[in-house]
Design a protein around this motif. Structure first.
Motif: not given
Length: 256
Positions: A134-142, A176-185
């Motif tokens: 989760l500290a990787r700069e290139e990842l999008a994290v919620a 809401a955080a889970l939904t971000k993952v499900e949507l690929g956001e």
């Protein structure tokens, strides 16, 4: 049962907040009591509470169980501002203390516990292997916002693990955080293990060895000015019963 999970929640009430709560105050039954039971509940309890609501309606013909679902901090603030409800179920004791401190509930009961896990889109396209990613700069994290229970737990967990996460979005609750993952956001998120367990076909969960360092205890209480105190007590009793404990365990909640 007629419905379960989020479909049942949508059937009973929209996920609106104060306006919804005002509408859900209910009308009086033929005996002068409210025929509506209004439950303010943390989003992570959505599926279990929908099933309990169905069961209570079967036990009490004519009762209409309604839910207002949101982050616990939002619900606690609305109750303090005067939103009418019968029961409050919080994802941590801190938000319940806001309500009891305002004199709005007496003697709440801790009924379950929950921990966090990392979730990624099915197939884990970003190759996440653990919390440190989760500290990787290139990842999008919620992450959840720090004022809500899942966000406060995330802060404790990340601090205990020595990880400086780089969130791209802070969400109002774990669903809401889970939904971000499900949507690929986003590539990854920290959510409750119970949320991940309910979506095995859309997300992959990565267990966190340090998860026990950030346990949230869930509490429930009948509100002091509940319009339907009898049904409120019945709902809480059902939650605390063997059936309620079974539903919680099946959903992945821990015993407190």
């Amino acid at each position: 049962m007629a419905a379960s999970g989020e479909d049942a929640m949508r059937r009973r009430a929209p996920l609106a907040l104060l306006g919804c709560a005002l509408l859900l105050a209910g009308c009086g039954g033929s005996d002068g009591r409210s025929s509506t039971l209004t439950v303010f509940t943390a989003a992570s309890l959505t599926d279990v509470f929908a099933q309990l609501g169905d069961e209570l309606e079967e036990q009490r013909p004519g009762l209409d169980v309604r839910f207002t679902v949101a982050g616990s901090s939002t619900l606690a603030a609305q109750l303090v501002q005067g939103a009418p409800a019968d029961v409050f179920a919080s994802a941590d004791e801190r938000q319940m203390a806001v309500v009891t401190g305002a004199g709005l509930a007496d003697a709440p009961t801790v009924f379950a516990a929950n921990v966090l896990t990392v979730v990624v889109p099915e197939g884990n396209p970003a190759g996440v292997i653990g919390l440190a990613d989760l500290a990787r700069e290139e990842l999008a994290v919620a992450l959840c916002a720090p004022e809500v229970p899942c966000g406060a737990a995330a802060e404790r967990l990340l601090a205990a693990a020595g990880v400086e996460a780089r969130p791209d979005t802070l969400e109002a609750d774990a669903r809401a955080a889970l939904t971000k993952v499900e949507l690929g956001e986003v590539d990854a998120a920290l959510v409750y293990v119970t949320d991940a367990a309910g979506r095995p076909d859309t997300v992959d969960a990565i267990e966190i060895p340090q998860a026990g360092s950030a346990v949230n205890d869930y509490s429930v209480g009948v509100l002091t000015d509940a319009p339907n105190p009898d049904a409120a007590r019945a709902f809480v009793d059902l939650l605390l019963s063997a059936d309620g404990r079974r539903l919680l365990a099946d959903a992945g909640f821990r015993q407190p």
